[in-house]
Design an enzyme around this catalytic site. Structure first.
Site, PDB file in Angstrom:
ATOM      1  N   ASN A 279     -10.729  -2.879  -5.983  1.00 13.41           N
ATOM      2  CA  ASN A 279      -9.996  -1.870  -6.766  1.00 13.41           C
ATOM      3  C   ASN A 279     -10.708  -1.469  -8.057  1.00 13.41           C
ATOM      4  O   ASN A 279     -10.398  -0.430  -8.646  1.00 13.41           O
ATOM      5  CB  ASN A 279      -8.570  -2.359  -7.098  1.00 13.41           C
ATOM      6  CG  ASN A 279      -7.623  -2.297  -5.927  1.00 13.41           C
ATOM      7  OD1 ASN A 279      -6.638  -3.035  -5.850  1.00 13.41           O
ATOM      8  ND2 ASN A 279      -7.880  -1.408  -4.965  1.00 13.41           N
TER       9      ASN A 279
ATOM     10  N   ASP B 271       0.831  -1.211   0.000  1.00 11.43           N
ATOM     11  CA  ASP B 271       0.000   0.000   0.000  1.00 11.43           C
ATOM     12  C   ASP B 271       0.864   1.260   0.000  1.00 11.43           C
ATOM     13  O   ASP B 271       1.970   1.252   0.533  1.00 11.43           O
ATOM     14  CB  ASP B 271      -0.920  -0.018   1.235  1.00 11.43           C
ATOM     15  CG  ASP B 271      -2.078   0.947   1.067  1.00 11.43           C
ATOM     16  OD1 ASP B 271      -2.367   1.356  -0.082  1.00 11.43           O
ATOM     17  OD2 ASP B 271      -2.704   1.307   2.083  1.00 11.43           O
TER      18      ASP B 271
HETATM   19  C1  FPP Z   1      -1.954   0.231  -3.350  1.00  8.94           C
HETATM   20  O1  FPP Z   1      -1.526   1.568  -3.336  1.00  8.94           O
HETATM   21  C2  FPP Z   1      -1.423  -0.435  -4.513  1.00  8.94           C
HETATM   22  C3  FPP Z   1      -2.170  -1.006  -5.518  1.00  8.94           C
HETATM   23  C4  FPP Z   1      -3.633  -1.017  -5.556  1.00  8.94           C
HETATM   24  C5  FPP Z   1      -1.526  -1.613  -6.664  1.00  8.94           C
HETATM   25  C6  FPP Z   1      -0.355  -2.476  -6.327  1.00  8.94           C
HETATM   26  C7  FPP Z   1       0.304  -2.824  -7.587  1.00  8.94           C
HETATM   27  C8  FPP Z   1       1.628  -2.848  -7.774  1.00  8.94           C
HETATM   28  C9  FPP Z   1       2.638  -2.552  -6.755  1.00  8.94           C
HETATM   29  C10 FPP Z   1       2.116  -3.192  -9.100  1.00  8.94           C
HETATM   30  C11 FPP Z   1       2.383  -4.664  -9.194  1.00  8.94           C
HETATM   31  C12 FPP Z   1       2.307  -5.032 -10.582  1.00  8.94           C
HETATM   32  C13 FPP Z   1       2.575  -6.232 -11.102  1.00  8.94           C
HETATM   33  C14 FPP Z   1       2.607  -6.372 -12.532  1.00  8.94           C
HETATM   34  C15 FPP Z   1       2.834  -7.431 -10.317  1.00  8.94           C
HETATM   35  P1  FPP Z   1      -2.608   2.706  -3.375  1.00  8.94           P
HETATM   36  O2  FPP Z   1      -2.847   3.073  -4.788  1.00  8.94           O
HETATM   37  O3  FPP Z   1      -3.831   2.283  -2.638  1.00  8.94           O
HETATM   38  O4  FPP Z   1      -1.859   3.853  -2.624  1.00  8.94           O
HETATM   39  P2  FPP Z   1      -2.493   4.933  -1.644  1.00  8.94           P
HETATM   40  O5  FPP Z   1      -2.932   4.200  -0.413  1.00  8.94           O
HETATM   41  O6  FPP Z   1      -1.346   5.841  -1.378  1.00  8.94           O
HETATM   42  O7  FPP Z   1      -3.613   5.593  -2.380  1.00  8.94           O
END
Ligand code: FPP
Length: 261
Positions: free
Chosen positions: A86, A38
């Protein structure tokens, strides 16, 4: 000469990530680590960038952590890539994430193969763009005989949906006469989860500072040790992975019983 150099570069093994194991008890390592990655959006915002920039950086962070976990001898790494919730994000971000997933499943595959990584997936295929499912199938097929770390990617994954999926599969077996209700037990249930055949996570890591499970591996984390950090996922490092494992090694795991004194 140049040809040999190019061939050498292509066939040489990708560089390993250096991990400082000082203070780690290598005889008490978690077998399976699960990670809620996250903080990508906040990481990008804090740099004045768009959220998607954070997801790109998140991929790099994941690549480093896979290598670090592998060199530490971790057997299974489950990463929460995209949850069933998501889809509620703005369409451009969802589309970006799906493209990022399909693109990386394709371009990282060679390196996964060279690193002996076995790729698996957890989650429902029903809502994914066909190209994502095709690349998932291809990655499974191409890495199924690999004997190194198992990389289990949770894509369109939700713990509640997984449990409902298992309940329906079991109900079908009962209705078909293939299974008696009395024979349903934890082992039968686990055989119907996406994680069939994998050990339960010993350690669950969450980055980004929130203290919740977010519908991740609800059945499997019954006795997992949980470690959280305010560090945002793109800033997560092998040193922090080691710190999490050290914290795990200082926990007393009782699984509901008592520790013999
Ligand atoms: C959460 O951060 C992250 C995600 C929803 C996506 C996670 C995906 C990756 C790290 C890429 C992995 C990709 C592959 C191809 C394996 P957030 O967007 O919720 O962050 P925030 O809490 O700061 O809003």
């Amino acid at each position: 000469m140049l040809k040999t150099l190019i061939q050498k570069t292509i066939s040489s093994k990708p560089a390993k990530v250096k991990v400082n194991t000082d203070g780690l008890d290598l005889s008490n390592m978690p077998q399976h680590i699960a990670i809620i990655m996250d903080g990508n959006g906040r990481w990008a915002k804090s740099r004045g960038g768009v959220r998607t920039l954070g997801h790109k950086a998140g991929v790099d962070s994941l690549k480093t952590i896979i290598k670090a976990a592998d060199s530490l001898g971790i057997k299974v790494l489950t990463a929460y890539v995209f949850s069933t919730e998501n889809w509620r994000r703005p369409l451009p971000e969802v589309q970006f994430l799906m493209k990022l997933i399909s693109h990386n499943l394709s371009i990282q595959l060679q390196e996964m193969k060279e690193n002996n990584v076995q790729v698996r997936f957890a989650g429902s295929r029903d809502e994914n763009p066909p190209i994502v499912n095709e690349r998932m199938d291809h990655a499974i097929e191409e890495t199924k005989y690999n004997t190194g770390i198992i990389l289990n990617l949770a894509i369109n994954y939700g713990g509640q949906a997984e449990i409902l999926h298992a309940v329906k599969a079991i109900a079908r077996q009962v209705a078909d006469g293939a299974l008696n209700i009395e024979d349903i037990n934890a082992s039968v249930f686990e055989d119907n989860l996406y994680s069939k055949g994998l050990p339960a996570p010993d350690l669950l890591i969450r980055t980004g500072g929130d203290l919740r499970i977010s519908n991740f591996l609800l059945w499997q984390i019954a006795y997992s040790e949980i470690w959280t950090t305010p560090v945002l996922w793109p800033d997560f490092t092998p040193d922090l992975l080691v710190e999490a494992i050290k914290a795990y090694q200082n926990r007393e795991r009782r699984f509901g019983g008592l520790v013999q004194k």
